[in-house]
Design an enzyme around this catalytic site. Structure first.
Site, short mmCIF file in Angstrom:
data_model
loop_
_atom_site.label_atom_id
_atom_site.label_comp_id
_atom_site.label_asym_id
_atom_site.label_seq_id
_atom_site.Cartn_x
_atom_site.Cartn_y
_atom_site.Cartn_z
CD GLU A 146 0.42 0.84 3.04
OE1 GLU A 146 0.96 0.93 3.53
OE2 GLU A 146 -0.30 2.46 2.46
CB CYS A 255 5.98 4.76 6.53
SG CYS A 255 3.89 3.86 6.66
C1 UDX Z 1 4.39 7.58 3.50
C2 UDX Z 1 3.73 7.63 1.99
O1 UDX Z 1 3.69 9.04 1.52
C3 UDX Z 1 3.26 6.31 2.08
O2 UDX Z 1 3.09 6.53 0.34
C4 UDX Z 1 3.10 4.97 2.85
O3 UDX Z 1 1.77 4.52 2.41
C5 UDX Z 1 3.70 5.89 3.90
O4 UDX Z 1 3.96 6.58 3.86
P1 UDX Z 1 2.81 8.84 5.99
O5 UDX Z 1 4.08 8.67 6.60
O6 UDX Z 1 1.52 9.21 5.88
O7 UDX Z 1 3.39 8.21 4.46
O8 UDX Z 1 4.14 10.27 5.22
P2 UDX Z 1 4.32 11.42 4.52
O9 UDX Z 1 2.67 11.93 3.55
O10 UDX Z 1 4.57 10.71 3.20
O11 UDX Z 1 5.10 12.26 5.00
C6 UDX Z 1 6.58 12.06 5.60
C7 UDX Z 1 7.02 12.95 6.13
O12 UDX Z 1 7.45 13.84 4.69
C8 UDX Z 1 6.25 14.03 7.10
O13 UDX Z 1 6.71 14.41 8.27
C9 UDX Z 1 6.20 14.89 6.53
O14 UDX Z 1 5.81 16.21 7.39
C10 UDX Z 1 7.36 15.29 5.37
N1 UDX Z 1 7.18 15.94 4.31
C11 UDX Z 1 5.95 15.65 3.50
C12 UDX Z 1 7.89 17.18 4.08
O15 UDX Z 1 8.49 17.70 5.24
N2 UDX Z 1 7.97 18.06 2.82
C13 UDX Z 1 6.73 17.30 2.00
O16 UDX Z 1 6.80 17.63 0.54
C14 UDX Z 1 6.30 16.60 1.85
#
Ligand code: UDX
Length: 423
Positions: A146, A255
């Protein structure tokens, strides 16, 4: 319309169960946590996720979804999805014991010619261990990772960029792909091991991208350039892509940290190390340290007994999840340097083991503050009026690690505004 069992009703399991039920399939969610099963059966969601409770209640009413702790209930299902946790072990590798335990228990209950679908993020060749544990020639094992993001899990379920289905049995693979009824999504048919690696490689690449983004932000700042313009221009190149180019206090969540470590360990074990992963992890720590140094510099070089107001505890906006949250790491570093931290988060009202004051109202968090620090990109922070805040703070300084607030608006009210990637 198919009969589907979902083993494990955590983030991935519940989002998938509610998603499949909404698509018209008959879904049974199975979990050893009886309290959670009782809550779900009464239409309450144990996770904070947009729309999930509305969809859950709808499907319960239509009797398209049910929950139980009785593993034998998989017997009626053609498809059995494994959505169990694979937490990080001390050495950074992924712990697959929940998956293996569960498949041992499942085997005798599985319907003839049913399909077991691994949706959990698992290290390479876990599918072989699952096949061994099930030990049934009539049962196929499909790897179907996923890509749900917290905060947009249902939207990501219904509108995925791609659906990855790994299995040598094409008929079974096609059946699994069809369950999603996703007209627009690209379906990638491959083998099980490649499907397993696609998940780790995707998350690790995004983490590496973000580590680079945060380093470019720091570099641009040291040159008086504007990283936001730099990153925007980079993102216009289709080969780079415009998403995941926002600087921040480092990346976190359940993740990225776990998947980067697991891939690092697995590659090391196979003697094909991926040094970029070490660099991404080290760089991510530095991103957090940079935020702390910025705050300390803004307060004259010492944080001792300084009142630091923090806005945002969740690892990102639109979730109540503080696991591996960069905000929590930054706060712990601030506390270590003697700061007094008061925090506000629209959803997170308590963080276990964190000795700080979490206020219920945002105005309480800024009382007598020496500095306001934005760590999570909650949109509601944008509407805060500096002319109201200025009456309560001791010092008018804002450090915005997410570049969320309007610099000119705060400066117009006499605040010193310190962004991320520009001066
Ligand atoms: C992630 C993956 O995106 C998803 O595909 C997988 O299934 C699970 O792990 P998630 O853990 O919900 O999802 O977080 P995500 O939205 O990917 O953000 C990860 C981290 O990166 C967060 O701390 C977020 O704040 C940071 N981030 C994200 C940034 O600092 N800048 C950005 O531009 C995007």
């Amino acid at each position: 319309m198919a009969k589907i069992a979902i083993i494990g009703t955590g983030y991935v399991g519940l989002s998938s169960a509610v998603g499949f039920a909404h698509l018209g399939h008959d879904v049974v969610g199975i979990d050893i946590d009886k309290a959670k099963i009782a809550k779900l059966s009464s239409g309450q969601s144990p996770i904070f996720e947009k729309d999930i409770e509305v969809f859950l209640k709808k499907s319960l009413k239509k009797k398209k979804i049910a929950f139980t702790s009785d593993y034998s209930k998989v017997a009626g299902s053609q498809f059995v999805f494994l959505c169990l946790p694979t937490p990080q072990l001390d050495n950074g590798a992924a712990d697959v014991s929940f998956i293996l335990e569960s498949t041992k228990m499942l085997s005798r209950h599985l319907k003839k010619s049913s399909t077991v679908v691994i949706k959990s993020t698992v290290p390479v060749n876990t599918w072989k261990l699952v096949k061994e544990n099930i030990n049934r020639d009539d049962v196929a094992v499909v790897s179907n990772p996923e890509f749900l993001r917290e905060g947009t899990a249902l939207q990501d379920f219904f509108k995925p960029d791609r659906i990855v289905v790994g299995c040598t049995d094409e008929v079974k693979a096609t059946e699994v792909a069809k369950l999603y009824k996703a007209k627009k999504a690209k379906v990638v048919f491959t083998d099980n091991t490649s499907a397993e690696i696609i998940k780790y490689a995707s998350n690790s690449f995004l983490a590496i991208k973000l580590s680079f983004v945060n380093e470019i932000a720091a570099y641009a700042e040291s040159t008086d350039a504007n990283a936001l313009d730099v990153l925007n221009a980079m993102g216009l190149d289709k080969r780079i892509g415009k998403d995941f180019l926002k600087p921040g206090p480092g990346w976190g969540g359940m993740c990225f940290p776990k998947d980067v470590s697991a891939l690092k360990e697995s590659a090391q074990e196979r003697n094909v190390p991926i040094p970029m992963l070490d660099a991404a992890l080290e760089s991510n720590l530095k991103a957090q340290l940079r935020v702390v140094k910025k705050i300390s510099d803004a307060l004259g070089g010492s944080l001792k007994s300084k009142n630091v107001c923090v806005w945002g505890l969740a690892f990102k906006a639109n979730t109540d999840d503080t696991r591996f949250s960069p905000s929590i790491s930054v706060i712990n570093l601030l506390l270590k340097q003697g700061a007094i931290v008061k925090a506000f988060d629209p959803v997170v009202k308590h963080v276990p083991h964190l000795k700080i004051d979490v206020t219920s109202e945002i105005i309480q968090s800024v009382e007598n503050a020496d500095v306001i620090v934005v760590l999570t990109e909650w949109q509601e922070f944008k509407s805060i009026k500096p002319e109201i805040i200025e009456k309560w703070v001791k010092n008018k300084i804002v450090v915005d690690s997410r570049n969320l607030l309007d610099k000119s608006k705060w400066e117009k009210n006499g605040f010193r505004f310190i962004g991320n990637g520009y001066n």
